[in-house]
Design a protein around this motif. Structure first.
Motif, mmCIF file in Angstrom:
data_model
loop_
_atom_site.group_PDB
_atom_site.id
_atom_site.type_symbol
_atom_site.label_atom_id
_atom_site.label_comp_id
_atom_site.label_asym_id
_atom_site.label_seq_id
_atom_site.Cartn_x
_atom_site.Cartn_y
_atom_site.Cartn_z
ATOM 1 N N SER A 185 0.803 -1.209 0.000
ATOM 2 C CA SER A 185 0.000 0.000 0.000
ATOM 3 C C SER A 185 0.843 1.269 0.000
ATOM 4 C CB SER A 185 -0.937 0.009 1.205
ATOM 5 O OG SER A 185 -1.780 -1.120 1.166
ATOM 6 N N GLY A 186 2.038 1.206 0.595
ATOM 7 C CA GLY A 186 2.907 2.377 0.552
ATOM 8 C C GLY A 186 3.201 2.796 -0.877
ATOM 9 N N PRO A 187 3.789 1.910 -1.699
ATOM 10 C CA PRO A 187 4.032 2.260 -3.110
ATOM 11 C C PRO A 187 2.746 2.554 -3.877
ATOM 12 C CG PRO A 187 5.333 0.345 -2.480
ATOM 13 C CD PRO A 187 4.392 0.621 -1.348
ATOM 14 N N VAL B 94 -10.472 -11.093 2.210
ATOM 15 C CA VAL B 94 -10.612 -12.036 3.325
ATOM 16 C C VAL B 94 -10.581 -11.307 4.662
ATOM 17 C CG1 VAL B 94 -9.441 -13.900 4.556
ATOM 18 C CG2 VAL B 94 -9.716 -14.043 2.093
ATOM 19 N N VAL B 95 -9.633 -10.394 4.807
ATOM 20 C CA VAL B 95 -9.480 -9.665 6.067
ATOM 21 C C VAL B 95 -10.709 -8.806 6.345
ATOM 22 C CG1 VAL B 95 -8.174 -7.820 7.183
ATOM 23 C CG2 VAL B 95 -6.968 -9.706 6.100
ATOM 24 N N MET B 96 -11.245 -8.160 5.316
ATOM 25 C CA MET B 96 -12.445 -7.344 5.513
ATOM 26 C C MET B 96 -13.634 -8.201 5.916
ATOM 27 S SD MET B 96 -12.323 -4.291 2.668
ATOM 28 C CE MET B 96 -11.863 -5.307 1.255
ATOM 29 N N ALA B 97 -13.733 -9.397 5.336
ATOM 30 C CA ALA B 97 -14.847 -10.288 5.673
ATOM 31 C C ALA B 97 -14.751 -10.782 7.114
ATOM 32 C CB ALA B 97 -14.875 -11.470 4.709
ATOM 33 N N GLU B 98 -13.541 -10.977 7.603
ATOM 34 C CA GLU B 98 -13.361 -11.486 8.967
ATOM 35 C C GLU B 98 -13.631 -10.426 10.031
ATOM 36 O OE1 GLU B 98 -10.088 -15.049 8.454
ATOM 37 O OE2 GLU B 98 -9.396 -13.089 9.105
ATOM 38 N N ARG B 99 -13.523 -9.160 9.656
ATOM 39 C CA ARG B 99 -13.800 -8.047 10.563
ATOM 40 C C ARG B 99 -12.963 -8.139 11.851
ATOM 41 N NH1 ARG B 99 -17.640 -4.821 9.050
ATOM 42 N NH2 ARG B 99 -17.855 -3.947 11.137
ATOM 43 N N HIS B 100 -11.721 -8.525 11.690
ATOM 44 C CA HIS B 100 -10.781 -8.530 12.804
ATOM 45 C C HIS B 100 -10.491 -7.082 13.203
ATOM 46 C CE1 HIS B 100 -6.753 -8.795 14.684
ATOM 47 N NE2 HIS B 100 -7.148 -9.986 15.080
ATOM 48 N N GLU B 101 -10.587 -6.770 14.503
ATOM 49 C CA GLU B 101 -10.530 -5.382 14.952
ATOM 50 C C GLU B 101 -9.208 -4.710 14.572
ATOM 51 O OE1 GLU B 101 -10.877 -2.744 19.081
ATOM 52 O OE2 GLU B 101 -11.504 -4.852 19.057
ATOM 53 N N ILE C 218 -5.821 -1.302 10.748
ATOM 54 C CA ILE C 218 -4.729 -1.225 9.774
ATOM 55 C C ILE C 218 -5.262 -0.735 8.431
ATOM 56 C CG2 ILE C 218 -3.082 -2.604 8.431
ATOM 57 C CD1 ILE C 218 -2.843 -4.410 10.961
ATOM 58 N N ILE C 219 -6.397 -1.283 8.003
ATOM 59 C CA ILE C 219 -6.994 -0.889 6.723
ATOM 60 C C ILE C 219 -7.349 0.596 6.734
ATOM 61 C CG2 ILE C 219 -8.994 -1.206 5.215
ATOM 62 C CD1 ILE C 219 -8.986 -4.172 6.183
ATOM 63 N N ALA C 220 -7.951 1.052 7.821
ATOM 64 C CA ALA C 220 -8.345 2.457 7.914
ATOM 65 C C ALA C 220 -7.117 3.363 7.870
ATOM 66 C CB ALA C 220 -9.141 2.698 9.190
ATOM 67 N N GLU C 221 -6.094 3.023 8.641
ATOM 68 C CA GLU C 221 -4.885 3.856 8.673
ATOM 69 C C GLU C 221 -4.179 3.865 7.321
ATOM 70 O OE1 GLU C 221 -2.522 2.243 11.787
ATOM 71 O OE2 GLU C 221 -3.753 3.080 13.401
ATOM 72 N N ASN D 158 -8.047 7.725 0.253
ATOM 73 C CA ASN D 158 -9.448 7.649 -0.173
ATOM 74 C C ASN D 158 -10.140 8.999 -0.024
ATOM 75 O OD1 ASN D 158 -9.247 4.961 -0.846
ATOM 76 N ND2 ASN D 158 -10.139 4.203 1.053
ATOM 77 N N HIS D 159 -9.897 9.680 1.088
ATOM 78 C CA HIS D 159 -10.508 10.997 1.297
ATOM 79 C C HIS D 159 -10.003 11.998 0.257
ATOM 80 C CE1 HIS D 159 -12.933 10.286 4.788
ATOM 81 N NE2 HIS D 159 -11.924 9.795 5.486
ATOM 82 N N ALA D 160 -8.728 11.891 -0.112
ATOM 83 C CA ALA D 160 -8.188 12.792 -1.129
ATOM 84 C C ALA D 160 -8.901 12.597 -2.462
ATOM 85 C CB ALA D 160 -6.686 12.563 -1.282
ATOM 86 N N PHE D 161 -9.170 11.343 -2.816
ATOM 87 C CA PHE D 161 -9.873 11.090 -4.076
ATOM 88 C C PHE D 161 -11.337 11.510 -3.985
ATOM 89 C CE2 PHE D 161 -6.229 8.645 -5.397
ATOM 90 C CZ PHE D 161 -6.256 8.769 -6.781
#
Length: 222
Positions: free
Chosen positions: A68-70, A123-130, A135-138, A144-147
């Motif tokens: 995600s960085g690159p 998969v990670v989004m479906a599992e809803r691991h806190e 991590i996804i939000a950060e 996403n907000h910029a776009f």
């Protein structure tokens, strides 16, 4: 000489651990995979995984940062270029393309991460691991907000909520296309090539631009 090789061996082992974890998480889910399985698949020992990543959550964060960085840096570059386009219709199409182009990287180990990283995210989004949700939000919320801001500037008549919904649908189309491109080929009897990244990109951009240009959703709560 041995001192020079040690950092190289550490870097190589770190990459091997990341590769093994990414493959296992994308195939079996984050919760189901143990650190021991990752160690076995990577040829590392548990102590080495702890040394490099601290925990399984730390390992997941490193996988996201790896791709995600690159990807987000490239998105930012393309967004800046798109926003310099004067024609609003051309600018809208360029913004949409800038948003999704890095996701279609052909290499699993570079920006975008290809289909494997797309599967892992699904998969990670479906599992809803806190911790995974954090991590996804950060990782993705700032870009996403910029776009969304850029799209709002192109489409001032649309409520922001409508733009968020349509961006959400766009992400779904991108991820599903990356994960299961063969469905397009089968359903079209070969007339369309789902595995052709450029064709997929063109189709998604055209469909998304049409969706963004649609009128505001009249029944949506304001």
């Amino acid at each position: 000489m041995p001192q020079r090789q040690a950092p190289q061996r550490q870097a190589s082992m770190r990459e091997a651990i990341l590769d093994a974890a990414e493959e296992l998480f994308s195939a079996n889910g984050f919760r189901a995979v143990s650190m021991r399985e990752i160690a076995q698949a990577s040829g590392a020992n548990l102590g080495s995984i702890s040394y490099h990543f601290g925990s399984k959550d730390g390992l997941l964060r490193a996988i996201y940062e790896r791709h995600s960085g690159p990807m987000n840096r490239r998105r930012g570059e393309l967004l800046s270029e798109a926003q310099r386009i004067r024609d609003p219709d051309d600018r809208l199409a360029a913004i949409v393309r800038a948003f999704i182009l890095p996701s279609f990287s052909e290499s699993e180990g570079t920006e975008g991460g290809g289909a494997r990283f797309a599967r892992l995210r699904a998969v990670v989004m479906a599992e809803r691991h806190e911790e995974a949700q954090k991590i996804i939000a950060e990782t993705f919320n700032p870009i996403n907000h910029a776009f969304i801001d850029a799209l709002q500037a192109c489409l001032p008549h649309l409520p922001r909520a409508d733009i968020v919904w349509r961006t959400h649908f766009l992400l779904g189309a991108v991820n599903y296309t990356l994960i299961n491109p063969w469905r397009v080929t089968r359903l079209s009897n070969g007339d369309a090539k789902g595995e052709n990244a450029e064709e997929a990109l063109t189709q998604i951009v055209q469909a998304a631009v049409a969706a963004f240009r649609a009128p505001a959703c009249a029944d949506a709560p304001r």
